[in-house]
Every structure is written in structure tokens, then in C-alpha cells.
Design an enzyme around this catalytic site. Structure first.
Site, PDB file in Angstrom:
ATOM      1  N   TYR A 131       8.584  13.097  27.108  1.00 44.00           N
ATOM      2  CA  TYR A 131       9.196  14.409  27.258  1.00 44.00           C
ATOM      3  C   TYR A 131       9.734  14.899  25.920  1.00 44.00           C
ATOM      4  O   TYR A 131      10.669  14.331  25.362  1.00 44.00           O
ATOM      5  CB  TYR A 131      10.280  14.360  28.345  1.00 44.00           C
ATOM      6  CG  TYR A 131       9.612  14.335  29.693  1.00 44.00           C
ATOM      7  CD1 TYR A 131       9.498  15.491  30.448  1.00 44.00           C
ATOM      8  CD2 TYR A 131       8.995  13.174  30.150  1.00 44.00           C
ATOM      9  CE1 TYR A 131       8.818  15.479  31.655  1.00 44.00           C
ATOM     10  CE2 TYR A 131       8.311  13.156  31.344  1.00 44.00           C
ATOM     11  CZ  TYR A 131       8.230  14.308  32.093  1.00 44.00           C
ATOM     12  OH  TYR A 131       7.539  14.307  33.274  1.00 44.00           O
ATOM     13  N   LYS A 184       1.309   1.032  31.814  1.00 45.41           N
ATOM     14  CA  LYS A 184      -0.019   1.139  31.196  1.00 45.41           C
ATOM     15  C   LYS A 184      -0.051   0.224  29.980  1.00 45.41           C
ATOM     16  O   LYS A 184      -0.514   0.584  28.892  1.00 45.41           O
ATOM     17  CB  LYS A 184      -0.308   2.595  30.813  1.00 45.41           C
ATOM     18  CG  LYS A 184      -1.764   2.879  30.462  1.00 45.41           C
ATOM     19  CD  LYS A 184      -2.719   2.755  31.640  1.00 45.41           C
ATOM     20  CE  LYS A 184      -4.135   3.142  31.227  1.00 45.41           C
ATOM     21  NZ  LYS A 184      -5.110   2.929  32.314  1.00 45.41           N
ATOM     22  N   ASP A 217      -2.914   3.845  36.898  1.00 43.41           N
ATOM     23  CA  ASP A 217      -4.069   4.432  37.579  1.00 43.41           C
ATOM     24  C   ASP A 217      -4.388   3.676  38.864  1.00 43.41           C
ATOM     25  O   ASP A 217      -4.719   4.278  39.892  1.00 43.41           O
ATOM     26  CB  ASP A 217      -5.287   4.515  36.656  1.00 43.41           C
ATOM     27  CG  ASP A 217      -5.463   3.307  35.765  1.00 43.41           C
ATOM     28  OD1 ASP A 217      -4.464   2.742  35.311  1.00 43.41           O
ATOM     29  OD2 ASP A 217      -6.619   2.923  35.527  1.00 43.41           O
ATOM     30  N   ASP A 241       7.503  10.820  37.135  1.00 46.20           N
ATOM     31  CA  ASP A 241       7.429  12.226  37.507  1.00 46.20           C
ATOM     32  C   ASP A 241       6.209  12.467  38.392  1.00 46.20           C
ATOM     33  O   ASP A 241       6.282  13.115  39.447  1.00 46.20           O
ATOM     34  CB  ASP A 241       7.353  13.063  36.228  1.00 46.20           C
ATOM     35  CG  ASP A 241       7.614  14.544  36.474  1.00 46.20           C
ATOM     36  OD1 ASP A 241       7.906  14.920  37.613  1.00 46.20           O
ATOM     37  OD2 ASP A 241       7.526  15.318  35.501  1.00 46.20           O
ATOM     38  N   ASP A 245       6.163  12.946  42.863  1.00 47.39           N
ATOM     39  CA  ASP A 245       5.580  14.105  43.538  1.00 47.39           C
ATOM     40  C   ASP A 245       4.450  13.676  44.475  1.00 47.39           C
ATOM     41  O   ASP A 245       4.305  14.206  45.587  1.00 47.39           O
ATOM     42  CB  ASP A 245       5.044  15.101  42.516  1.00 47.39           C
ATOM     43  CG  ASP A 245       6.132  16.002  41.948  1.00 47.39           C
ATOM     44  OD1 ASP A 245       7.314  15.797  42.299  1.00 47.39           O
ATOM     45  OD2 ASP A 245       5.813  16.910  41.162  1.00 47.39           O
TER      46      ASP A 245
END
Length: 358
Positions: A131, A184, A217, A241, A245
Site C-alpha cells: 500500500y 507467496k 493462489d 484485502d 472480500d
């Protein structure tokens, strides 16, 4: 408990009014003595004061026990020099609200998009990562090297990894005692490697809690295929984030997803969705996300103080929401037949009908 209430933009005033009604009802029933202080931020503040967040508002929030923040039209706040400060980012950064806690669960009576019922929580690091507004002392962390080349920096620090891991394991101790660290590290070997190192160190302090590690993933596939296997999911900022969602929508609607931004001394209840200006003023907006977020804020306060009353009040709101949804006493997007105001009123009525805490 002293709370600052900022209704926000778009549908914010409508869903905040419904949430305030619920907070007043639960305060009366459980003897919480809530004191709600109303103020403004966002477009109304920009119009009146030339800035979306006045400097003195931060000090008032710091002096309070918590903040209820309605949805803000953050996409429209592009120029801080003209007062366009993102209130959500502003409070997260200035109050060091490092943990974004996002529960997601299925509800009887709501058509969900998952293969089975589930109940999980995403614990998202909230202060660094990719961010651009949280990585530098001044300026952003995206650089336009040439008109055709942009470089974006990600900051990962060991202390921030450690404290978000600890928040996840502490939460897991109150649930089903399983943490899934999403990463990751096969590609981001140093940054996500550091994140995993800290998760493993903290895990050693919680031998009752199982730790799983899944690449991001693969996690997206697993949470769609078998969401019931997950309990507490901990991850870095951007992955959290996206996952929060995804899991909220799997439950049937992002309008069912509560969200609290918590730090060591401050916390902020904030709906998981945006300001939806296209339906503002139509009494159609779903207030449940902000109501559930307010319940999480009470639970954070209960944990901080060791207060039985605030913990019981939080659980009572969650139960009242579930009962209202099952009875169709909610907005149309989750299968109900009521408007925004009436949804809040029915939940408040359920709380008033409860026996007082012994």
C-alpha cells in the site's frame, strides 16, 4: 465506553443511524453506559471545513475508547493538498491500527456462494505491504521511472509480522485453534519468508493451535472449494484485502462482512463495503456490515478490559443479526423484505427483548 461516530458519505448516514440504534439498545440492555459523540468526516467535512479530516478530530478520537466510521468515498479523495484525505487510511495510520479483523460466515436464510457452510476470520496486516500510502515517511512508494515504467515498493518488517501473527493466534485460541498463514514465499522469498518465520515463532508459543501454510493462489482455490476447513487466516496486507472480500462474498454478500481495525490502544469499526452513492437516500442499503463491525468493536473493548458485559453484548448483537436474517427481517440483498431503517429497528428490538445480564 466513549465512541466517536462519523457517518461518512453515500449510504453512510443511513447505515450509521441503524447501527447507532442497535448500539443504544444493547447499551441499555447490558448496562454498558455507551457515550456516543457524533462528528463529521468525508464530503460533509470537506464542504464545511475544506478538509475531509480536521486535525483536531484525530485528538478527539485518540481520547475516546473507539471509533465507528461509516463508508467513505475514498476513490474521490485524490489530492491531499486540497483537503482530500482518505479518512480510513488516515485513522489506520495515525492510530496504528495494525490488525484488520474480517469475519466471514454463512447464515441460515441467506443463499451463499460456497459449497458448504463455513465460519472463518481473515486477520490482515494493516499498516505496510504494497500500500503506497503506508510505506514511506513522506510521499508514496510508487515511482514513475519513465512514462512507461512504474516501480512499486512493498515494505515488510519483522515487528509488524510478529504482532499480526500474535493477534491471529490469540484469536484462534477463542475459536477452533487452527491458523492458516497465507503467503507467496516461493516468489517473494525475503519478505514473505520473514512473515512465515514470525508466524512459526509465534506458533511455538501456542502449542494448542495448529499452523498451516498455503500459497496465496492455492488459497484462493481452496477457500472456494472447501471453506469450512479454515478457522483463522493470517496474511499480509494486500493478500488479506483480497481474501477478505472473497470470503465475505462467498458467504452471500459483502454486506454480511464485519470489519474492525484494531491496535494496542485504539480500534475502529468500519463496514467492509464502500459508500454506494447510487443507492444513497433510498432506504435500500444493507446496514448489517457496520452493525457487525460495531459488535466487533465492543468485543475488542471487552478483551481489553476483561469485561463480561461488553463480551456478552457483542455476542448478543451477532445473534440478533443472525435471527433477523433468518426471519427475513433484513434488506433485499440478503433475502429480506425490509429497508435500511427497519432492519436496524428490528435488530434493536430483539436486543431490547433480551433478559438483562445477571
Amino acid at each position: 465506553m466513549h465512541l466517536i461516530v462519523l457517518p461518512g458519505d453515500g449510504i453512510g448516514p443511513e447505515i450509521t443511524a441503524a447501527t447507532v440504534g442497535v448500539l443504544e439498545a444493547v447499551s441499555e440492555r447490558f448496562g454498558l453506559g455507551l457515550r456516543l459523540e457524533h462528528d463529521i468526516a468525508g464530503h460533509e467535512s470537506l464542504s464545511r471545513h475544506g478538509t475531509t479530516v480536521r486535525p483536531e478530530l484525530l485528538e478527539r478520537v485518540r481520547a475516546a475508547d473507539g471509533l465507528v466510521l461509516g463508508p467513505m468515498s475514498t476513490f474521490e479523495y485524490t489530492d491531499e493538498s486540497k483537503g482530500g484525505i482518505n479518512p480510513s487510511m488516515f485513522f489506520r495510520k495515525n492510530l496504528d491500527l495494525f490488525a484488520n479483523i474480517r469475519p466471514a460466515r454463512t447464515y441460515p436464510g441467506v443463499t451463499h456462494h460456497a459449497v458448504s457452510a463455513f465460519d472463518l476470520v481473515v486477520v490482515r496486516e494493516n499498516t505496510e505491504g504494497f500500500y503506497a500510502d503506508r510505506n514511506m515517511e513522506s510521499g508514496g512508494s510508487e515511482m514513475l521511472v519513465t512514462p512507461d515504467v512504474c516501480v512499486s515498493l512493498r515494505r515488510i518488517t519483522r515487528p509488524c509480522c510478529e504482532r499480526i501473527a500474535r493477534a491471529a493466534f490469540r484469536l484462534a485460541m477463542t475459536r477452533r485453534k487452527r491458523v492458516t498463514a497465507v503467503h507467496k514465499a516461493n516468489v517473494l522469498k525475503i519478505g514473505d519468508g520473514m512473515f512465515l518465520e514470525e508466524c512459526r515463532k509465534v506458533a511455538a508459543e501456542f502449542p494448542e493451535v495448529a499452523l498451516d501454510e498455503i500459497i496465496i493462489d492455492a488459497m484462493c482455490a481452496h477457500v472456494v472449494r472447501a471453506p469450512a476447513r479454515f478457522d483463522v487466516v493470517v496474511t499480509t496486507n494486500m493478500f488479506g484485502d483480497i481474501l477478505s472480500d472473497l470470503t465475505a462474498e462467498l458467504s452471500g454478500s459483502i454486506g454480511l462482512g464485519g470489519s474492525v481495525n484494531a491496535g494496542a490502544r485504539h480500534a475502529m469499526a468500519q463496514a467492509a463495503h464502500g459508500s454506494a452513492p447510487d443507492i444513497a437516500g433510498q432506504d435500500r442499503a444493507n446496514p448489517l456490515s457496520l452493525i457487525l463491525s460495531a459488535a466487533q468493536l465492543l468485543d475488542w473493548h471487552a478483551d481489553r478490559l476483561g469485561s463480561r458485559a461488553f463480551g456478552e453484548a457483542s455476542r448478543a448483537i451477532e445473534a440478533a443479526v443472525a435471527d433477523a436474517v433468518a426471519a427475513g427481517e433484513s434488506t433485499a440483498d440478503v433475502g429480506g423484505r425490509l429497508g435500511t431503517a427497519a432492519t436496524g429497528e428490528r435488530i434493536a428490538a430483539r436486543l431490547r427483548a433480551l433478559p438483562a445480564l445477571a
